[in-house]
Design a protein around this motif. Structure first.
Motif, mmCIF file in Angstrom:
data_model
loop_
_atom_site.group_PDB
_atom_site.id
_atom_site.type_symbol
_atom_site.label_atom_id
_atom_site.label_comp_id
_atom_site.label_asym_id
_atom_site.label_seq_id
_atom_site.Cartn_x
_atom_site.Cartn_y
_atom_site.Cartn_z
ATOM 1 N N GLU A 66 0.864 -1.184 0.000
ATOM 2 C CA GLU A 66 0.000 0.000 0.000
ATOM 3 C C GLU A 66 0.896 1.229 0.000
ATOM 4 O OE1 GLU A 66 -3.900 1.287 2.425
ATOM 5 O OE2 GLU A 66 -2.099 1.254 3.659
ATOM 6 N N SER B 221 -3.345 3.899 -2.539
ATOM 7 C CA SER B 221 -3.651 2.757 -3.382
ATOM 8 C C SER B 221 -3.054 1.485 -2.803
ATOM 9 C CB SER B 221 -3.096 2.966 -4.796
ATOM 10 O OG SER B 221 -3.419 1.857 -5.617
ATOM 11 N N GLN C 72 -1.175 -4.464 -6.176
ATOM 12 C CA GLN C 72 -1.274 -5.876 -6.523
ATOM 13 C C GLN C 72 0.130 -6.480 -6.546
ATOM 14 O OE1 GLN C 72 -2.747 -6.935 -10.550
ATOM 15 N NE2 GLN C 72 -4.692 -7.080 -9.437
ATOM 16 N N LEU D 282 -6.915 -9.526 0.180
ATOM 17 C CA LEU D 282 -7.438 -8.183 -0.118
ATOM 18 C C LEU D 282 -6.618 -7.539 -1.242
ATOM 19 C CD1 LEU D 282 -9.441 -5.892 0.777
ATOM 20 C CD2 LEU D 282 -7.577 -5.056 2.198
ATOM 21 N N ARG E 295 -7.508 -9.079 -4.588
ATOM 22 C CA ARG E 295 -8.850 -8.664 -5.046
ATOM 23 C C ARG E 295 -8.913 -7.190 -5.410
ATOM 24 N NH1 ARG E 295 -10.890 -11.244 -0.608
ATOM 25 N NH2 ARG E 295 -11.513 -9.274 0.301
ATOM 26 N N HIS E 296 -8.301 -6.331 -4.594
ATOM 27 C CA HIS E 296 -8.507 -4.883 -4.738
ATOM 28 C C HIS E 296 -7.248 -4.080 -5.073
ATOM 29 C CE1 HIS E 296 -12.631 -5.248 -3.440
ATOM 30 N NE2 HIS E 296 -12.228 -5.971 -2.408
ATOM 31 N N GLY E 297 -6.101 -4.728 -5.080
ATOM 32 C CA GLY E 297 -4.876 -4.011 -5.410
ATOM 33 C C GLY E 297 -4.875 -3.562 -6.865
ATOM 34 N N ARG E 298 -4.291 -2.425 -7.091
ATOM 35 C CA ARG E 298 -4.164 -1.917 -8.465
ATOM 36 C C ARG E 298 -2.870 -2.443 -9.069
ATOM 37 N NH1 ARG E 298 -6.411 3.517 -6.428
ATOM 38 N NH2 ARG E 298 -8.581 3.384 -7.083
ATOM 39 N N ASN F 231 -8.303 4.906 3.466
ATOM 40 C CA ASN F 231 -9.221 3.981 2.794
ATOM 41 C C ASN F 231 -8.779 3.826 1.354
ATOM 42 O OD1 ASN F 231 -10.964 3.494 4.981
ATOM 43 N ND2 ASN F 231 -11.884 5.487 4.667
ATOM 44 N N CYS F 232 -8.041 2.768 1.098
ATOM 45 C CA CYS F 232 -7.506 2.544 -0.246
ATOM 46 C C CYS F 232 -8.247 1.409 -0.904
ATOM 47 C CB CYS F 232 -6.025 2.157 -0.152
ATOM 48 S SG CYS F 232 -5.023 3.437 0.573
ATOM 49 N N GLY F 233 -8.112 1.358 -2.191
ATOM 50 C CA GLY F 233 -8.702 0.233 -2.911
ATOM 51 C C GLY F 233 -8.348 0.312 -4.363
#
Length: 192
Positions: free
Chosen positions: A33, A46, A49, A71, A74-77, A190-192
């Motif tokens: 992150e 962010s 991935q 996580l 699934r949600h990493g860029r 709050n990243c995603g």
């Protein structure tokens, strides 16, 4: 009658502060992150991935930051997107980190993995502190954390705490970047 108009107090700009969370410490660890807070206080964050060869995972690090490998998957860029976005937003700047010895290698690992050149410079935040400010850092940071109520060990929240601490030390608590600047604690971390 003539009224003198005093110049508006010039806005004190804070340096951009960057923070990384990682899969663990030491050999094999990698960034999971990244977050930073720009000079005006705006956050960016962010999840990253992991590259297929990035397998190291330390459960104690996960317990600290609360980010699971699942996580990230699934949600990493994509690493390329993250590197490109950092370059777009930070190009030509000097950006500061409180943990340069860890963050620099993790940032390099991200850019190397993405096949990108880093277009900004990362420096140690301590370079900005006088001896007196360094001695007061922990106490002021504790006060900032207690007042801001930001999630700990999430990249953009930690970056904001660092920026607020620095600005309070340098310019006092009334400086806009020494506060949340009208944002809520939920706007950070709050990243995603």
């Amino acid at each position: 009658m003539t009224v003198a108009v005093l110049p508006a107090e010039s806005q004190v700009l804070a340096p951009t502060i960057l923070d990384l969370e990682a899969s663990g410490f030491g050999r094999g660890s990698y960034p999971i992150e990244i977050g930073f807070v720009e000079a005006g206080g705006l956050p960016f964050c962010s999840l990253i991935q992991p590259a297929p060869e990035w397998q190291h995972w330390d459960p104690s690090a996960e317990a600290l930051h609360g980010i699971s490998r699942e996580l990230l998957l699934r949600h990493g860029r994509p690493r390329e997107w993250v590197a490109d976005e950092l370059n777009k937003r930070l190009a030509g700047q000097t950006v500061y980190s409180d943990s340069w010895g860890h963050d620099y290698p993790w940032l390099s690992k991200l850019f190397d993995s993405a096949g990108r050149m880093q277009r900004f410079r990362l420096e140690d935040l301590r370079r900005l502190l006088t001896e007196d400010e360094a001695a007061r850092w922990n106490a002021v940071q504790q006060d900032v954390r207690a007042q801001a109520k930001l999630r700990r060990h999430r990249a953009s929240a930690d970056a904001k705490v660092l920026q607020m601490t620095l600005m309070r030390l340098k310019h006092g608590p009334a400086t806009p970047t020494a506060t949340l600047g009208g944002k809520s604690p939920g706007d950070f971390g709050n990243c995603g």
